[in-house]
Design a protein around this motif. Structure first.
Motif, PDB file in Angstrom:
ATOM      1  N   ASP A 157       5.164  52.589  37.964  1.00  0.00           N
ATOM      2  CA  ASP A 157       4.227  53.465  37.312  1.00  0.00           C
ATOM      3  C   ASP A 157       4.333  54.960  37.895  1.00  0.00           C
ATOM      4  OD1 ASP A 157       3.396  51.717  35.176  1.00  0.00           O
ATOM      5  OD2 ASP A 157       2.012  50.845  36.434  1.00  0.00           O
ATOM      6  N   TRP A 158       4.098  55.911  37.331  1.00  0.00           N
ATOM      7  CA  TRP A 158       3.804  57.169  37.942  1.00  0.00           C
ATOM      8  C   TRP A 158       2.718  58.034  37.416  1.00  0.00           C
ATOM      9  CZ3 TRP A 158       6.384  59.026  42.056  1.00  0.00           C
ATOM     10  CH2 TRP A 158       7.644  58.604  42.360  1.00  0.00           C
ATOM     11  N   ALA A 159       1.933  58.726  38.389  1.00  0.00           N
ATOM     12  CA  ALA A 159       0.905  59.453  37.585  1.00  0.00           C
ATOM     13  C   ALA A 159       1.436  60.635  37.244  1.00  0.00           C
ATOM     14  CB  ALA A 159       0.139  59.967  38.982  1.00  0.00           C
ATOM     15  N   PRO A 160       0.869  61.155  35.914  1.00  0.00           N
ATOM     16  CA  PRO A 160       1.522  62.285  35.271  1.00  0.00           C
ATOM     17  C   PRO A 160       1.096  63.800  35.846  1.00  0.00           C
ATOM     18  CG  PRO A 160      -0.270  61.402  33.955  1.00  0.00           C
ATOM     19  CD  PRO A 160      -0.103  60.408  35.310  1.00  0.00           C
ATOM     20  N   THR A 161       0.801  63.629  37.105  1.00  0.00           N
ATOM     21  CA  THR A 161       0.356  65.002  37.751  1.00  0.00           C
ATOM     22  C   THR A 161       1.217  66.154  37.637  1.00  0.00           C
ATOM     23  OG1 THR A 161      -1.013  63.407  39.084  1.00  0.00           O
ATOM     24  CG2 THR A 161      -0.794  65.801  39.809  1.00  0.00           C
TER      25      THR A 161
END
Length: 335
Positions: free
Chosen positions: A139-143
């Motif tokens: 997973d990746w934060a959409p920052t």
């Protein structure tokens, strides 16, 4: 055992200190970077197989001398929120990582282990930690940079954002340079005793994440935070294990050697309850003063570290809490 020379950035940092200790125990030679003002003091410690080199600004400094003879780089140095402006914090995190990688790759170094954070997988600051979700190291934060500016007053968001954007930059670099072999370590909130071979914190402002248990043993409830906990010694262990992994053909491995490291979920109320029993002399706040979690706690999936790193058992949270409490009492007596 290995006689390889490993460059460790930010060598006096909390995590880096333990990385160095474990690398030395594993038989590696270590060269650590530190600011010029610290190097002379560090050299007096005279630890076998450990040397130092001055790097005053990881984002712009010349690493030519630091990289001579180096076999691999463990990049740990990273800014904490509140120490500099938002712009400077982000620059140090992102450009610091890229500056090290660019110069090391040019010097022919192929092996990199980079410290990231569990914040790199979360969807948004604290909210995602209390949303009953399960996060994996895919997973990746959409920052975005725009998100950073919009949330500049939130220290949690700023720290997580610096980590995710820096890590994304690292993996972008790996895609563009298939000759390099990168692994990233994503720990939960890191606590524990301090490395024995480096100077101890000289005041509260230098405690880092250990400021949370410091508050706990001094009669106040730590600020609300995700109740993830991992011992600093286990975080260092993950770095050393990742360094020993064999190479995987790029670009297929890009993003695959990414490891969430966390011992479990353990609230400050649980920590207080346990310390009241085993360390009754400490000034622990009454248990009814601790706030309940604002929602169902999301989980961190550490199976990749188990399966790929062969991580084994974690130090249990109760041991970590006692060890950090004892360490902080000892450290405070030197102030």
């Amino acid at each position: 055992m290995s006689s390889q020379l490993i460059l460790v950035t930010g060598v006096t940092g909390f995590i880096a200190g333990h990385v160095v200790e474990q690398l030395l125990r594993a038989g590696y030679h270590v060269r650590g970077t530190a600011r010029s003002a610290k190097v002379a003091l560090l050299q007096k410690t005279n630890v076998p197989n450990l040397e130092y080199v001055a790097i005053d600004d990881v984002a712009v400094s010349d690493f030519t001398e630091a990289l001579k003879g180096v076999d691999a780089v463990v990049h740990v140095a990273s800014p904490l929120p509140g120490k500099a402006s938002v712009e400077e914090t982000m620059k140090t995190a992102i450009e610091g990582s890229l500056n090290v990688l660019r110069q090391a790759e040019k010097a022919g170094i192929k092996k990199f282990v980079v410290t990231s954070s569990f914040g790199s997988v979360l969807e948004s600051s604290l909210k995602a930690s209390f949303a009953g979700l399960n996060f994996t190291d895919s997973d990746w934060a959409p920052t975005t940079h725009e998100d950073v500016l919009a949330n500049a007053e939130d220290p949690y968001y700023l720290y997580f954002a610096s980590k995710v954007l820096a890590e994304k930059a690292v993996w972008d670099f790996a895609r563009e340079h298939p000759n390099v072999d990168v692994a990233t370590i994503l720990p939960g909130l890191v606590f524990g005793p301090y490395a024995a071979i480096f100077p101890l914190p000289s005041n509260v402002s230098q405690l880092g994440t250990n400021s949370f248990p410091w508050a706990l043993i001094n009669g106040t409830a730590p600020p609300m935070a995700p109740p993830y906990i991992v011992d600093v010694r286990d975080v260092a262990k993950a770095h050393v294990l990742a360094l020993g992994l064999g190479p995987v053909v790029q670009p297929e491995s890009v993003g695959k050697k990414r490891f969430l490291i966390n011992a479990g979920i353990y609230t400050w109320k649980q920590a207080a309850e346990y310390l009241k029993v085993v360390r009754p002399e400490l000034n622990i706040q009454d248990l009814d003063k601790f706030a309940d979690m604002p929602g169902p706690i999301s989980t961190l999936d550490t199976s990749r570290a188990r399966d790929v790193l062969k991580f084994g058992e974690y130090i249990d949270p109760q041991t970590t809490v006692v060890d950090v409490a004892d360490a902080l009492v000892t450290v405070s007596k030197t102030w």
